[in-house]
Write an enzyme that holds these catalytic residues in place. Sequence first.
Site, PDB file in Angstrom:
ATOM      1  N   HIS A 181       2.076  -2.072  -5.162  1.00  0.00           N
ATOM      2  CA  HIS A 181       1.779  -0.740  -4.626  1.00  0.00           C
ATOM      3  C   HIS A 181       0.441  -0.287  -5.221  1.00  0.00           C
ATOM      4  O   HIS A 181       0.233  -0.426  -6.442  1.00  0.00           O
ATOM      5  CB  HIS A 181       2.899   0.243  -4.978  1.00  0.00           C
ATOM      6  CG  HIS A 181       2.701   1.582  -4.358  1.00  0.00           C
ATOM      7  ND1 HIS A 181       2.900   1.800  -3.009  1.00  0.00           N
ATOM      8  CD2 HIS A 181       2.287   2.759  -4.877  1.00  0.00           C
ATOM      9  CE1 HIS A 181       2.629   3.072  -2.738  1.00  0.00           C
ATOM     10  NE2 HIS A 181       2.248   3.671  -3.856  1.00  0.00           N
ATOM     11  N   LEU A 207       4.686  -3.117   5.566  1.00  0.00           N
ATOM     12  CA  LEU A 207       4.991  -1.690   5.709  1.00  0.00           C
ATOM     13  C   LEU A 207       6.421  -1.380   6.155  1.00  0.00           C
ATOM     14  O   LEU A 207       6.779  -0.225   6.307  1.00  0.00           O
ATOM     15  CB  LEU A 207       3.988  -1.051   6.683  1.00  0.00           C
ATOM     16  CG  LEU A 207       2.525  -1.125   6.207  1.00  0.00           C
ATOM     17  CD1 LEU A 207       1.608  -0.408   7.165  1.00  0.00           C
ATOM     18  CD2 LEU A 207       2.382  -0.533   4.807  1.00  0.00           C
ATOM     19  N   ASN A 246       6.807  -6.524  -4.786  1.00  0.00           N
ATOM     20  CA  ASN A 246       5.848  -5.768  -3.990  1.00  0.00           C
ATOM     21  C   ASN A 246       4.715  -5.279  -4.884  1.00  0.00           C
ATOM     22  O   ASN A 246       4.904  -5.118  -6.097  1.00  0.00           O
ATOM     23  CB  ASN A 246       6.549  -4.551  -3.348  1.00  0.00           C
ATOM     24  CG  ASN A 246       5.611  -3.722  -2.492  1.00  0.00           C
ATOM     25  OD1 ASN A 246       4.888  -4.250  -1.661  1.00  0.00           O
ATOM     26  ND2 ASN A 246       5.611  -2.416  -2.722  1.00  0.00           N
ATOM     27  N   SER A 265      -6.025  -9.264   2.719  1.00  0.00           N
ATOM     28  CA  SER A 265      -6.965  -9.723   1.676  1.00  0.00           C
ATOM     29  C   SER A 265      -6.205 -10.183   0.437  1.00  0.00           C
ATOM     30  O   SER A 265      -6.616 -11.125  -0.232  1.00  0.00           O
ATOM     31  CB  SER A 265      -7.965  -8.613   1.316  1.00  0.00           C
ATOM     32  OG  SER A 265      -7.323  -7.532   0.669  1.00  0.00           O
ATOM     33  N   ASN A 266      -5.057  -9.548   0.168  1.00  0.00           N
ATOM     34  CA  ASN A 266      -4.239 -10.020  -0.954  1.00  0.00           C
ATOM     35  C   ASN A 266      -3.624 -11.381  -0.637  1.00  0.00           C
ATOM     36  O   ASN A 266      -3.532 -12.242  -1.512  1.00  0.00           O
ATOM     37  CB  ASN A 266      -3.146  -9.005  -1.274  1.00  0.00           C
ATOM     38  CG  ASN A 266      -3.644  -7.918  -2.222  1.00  0.00           C
ATOM     39  OD1 ASN A 266      -3.694  -8.107  -3.432  1.00  0.00           O
ATOM     40  ND2 ASN A 266      -4.060  -6.804  -1.659  1.00  0.00           N
ATOM     41  N   GLU A 295      -5.839  -5.558  -7.900  1.00  0.00           N
ATOM     42  CA  GLU A 295      -4.853  -6.370  -7.174  1.00  0.00           C
ATOM     43  C   GLU A 295      -5.242  -7.841  -7.196  1.00  0.00           C
ATOM     44  O   GLU A 295      -4.433  -8.724  -7.474  1.00  0.00           O
ATOM     45  CB  GLU A 295      -4.770  -5.913  -5.712  1.00  0.00           C
ATOM     46  CG  GLU A 295      -4.233  -4.524  -5.540  1.00  0.00           C
ATOM     47  CD  GLU A 295      -4.450  -3.969  -4.135  1.00  0.00           C
ATOM     48  OE1 GLU A 295      -5.211  -4.543  -3.344  1.00  0.00           O
ATOM     49  OE2 GLU A 295      -3.803  -2.965  -3.842  1.00  0.00           O
ATOM     50  N   ASP A 307       9.278   1.515  -2.519  1.00  0.00           N
ATOM     51  CA  ASP A 307       8.554   1.685  -3.798  1.00  0.00           C
ATOM     52  C   ASP A 307       9.451   2.064  -4.965  1.00  0.00           C
ATOM     53  O   ASP A 307       8.988   2.691  -5.918  1.00  0.00           O
ATOM     54  CB  ASP A 307       7.465   2.757  -3.620  1.00  0.00           C
ATOM     55  CG  ASP A 307       6.487   2.331  -2.544  1.00  0.00           C
ATOM     56  OD1 ASP A 307       5.997   3.217  -1.821  1.00  0.00           O
ATOM     57  OD2 ASP A 307       6.254   1.118  -2.409  1.00  0.00           O
TER      58      ASP A 307
HETATM   59  C1  GRF Z   1      -2.978  -3.287  -0.787  1.00  0.00           C
HETATM   60  O1  GRF Z   1      -3.712  -2.175  -1.235  1.00  0.00           O
HETATM   61  C2  GRF Z   1      -1.634  -3.341  -1.465  1.00  0.00           C
HETATM   62  O2  GRF Z   1      -1.609  -2.755  -2.742  1.00  0.00           O
HETATM   63  C3  GRF Z   1      -0.781  -2.514  -0.541  1.00  0.00           C
HETATM   64  O3  GRF Z   1      -1.251  -2.777   0.760  1.00  0.00           O
HETATM   65  C4  GRF Z   1      -2.621  -3.160   0.681  1.00  0.00           C
HETATM   66  C5  GRF Z   1      -2.758  -4.461   1.410  1.00  0.00           C
HETATM   67  O4  GRF Z   1      -4.110  -4.759   1.568  1.00  0.00           O
HETATM   68  N1  GRF Z   1       0.605  -2.871  -0.657  1.00  0.00           N
HETATM   69  P1  GRF Z   1      -4.471  -6.197   2.217  1.00  0.00           P
HETATM   70  O5  GRF Z   1      -3.794  -6.256   3.573  1.00  0.00           O
HETATM   71  O6  GRF Z   1      -3.938  -7.234   1.278  1.00  0.00           O
HETATM   72  O7  GRF Z   1      -5.975  -6.206   2.310  1.00  0.00           O
END
Ligand code: GRF
Length: 187
Positions: free
Chosen positions: A104, A85, A102, A13-14, A174, A145
């Site tokens: 977090h 990850l 990154n 989603s990001n 985010e 992190d």
């Molecule tokens: C987000 O909460 C981001 O902060 C973390 O992983 C999540 C990714 O969510 N690093 P998406 O895959 O972008 O929905």
Amino acid sequence: MKRIILFASGSGSNVENIVNYFQEKPNVTIAMVLTNKRDAKVLDRCNRLNISALYFNKQAYNNSDTVLNLIKDVNPDLIVLAGFLWKIPEKYVEIFPNKIVNIHPALLPKYGGKGMYGDNVHKAVKENKETETGITIHYVNENYDEGSIIEQQKVALFPQDTYQEIAQKVHHLEYEYFPKVIERLLQ
Ligand code: GRF
């Protein structure tokens, strides 16, 4: 033309939010999205958004320079981890100093480190009855992190917030801030 490479392992989603944000910014392009999960939802999003996306395995990432050479060919101005990850190999950090960032979903250094991702973070925040949480955008080094913090944004929490609601509050931060910070870093 500034070029971004995005890494993601999950829903993306990001990634979608970042792609949409830069859609109308002519001097920035999302060169490609890379994922280590064959069935990651982010691949479906990239198909729908007409963004180049590639799946890679450990062999291509850790045991050879396949992914590294791909990145070098693109020669990105910024490498953005958006829910990725795997640890970044030291070699990548050396070759792209201060070019890997990154996000977090917590206020580092709290709730960071191995295993602290996704709902694990929000459940721990709730468990500890935190009255606030937030996001941390930081440079990436070879440890999970760590790396210098670029920006943090906070949101208030209430005892009745479920960990799902906490996650939602964090996602809102985010989506609002990550693209803007990326744009600022590309100046
Ligand atoms: C987000 O909460 C981001 O902060 C973390 O992983 C999540 C990714 O969510 N690093 P998406 O895959 O972008 O929905």
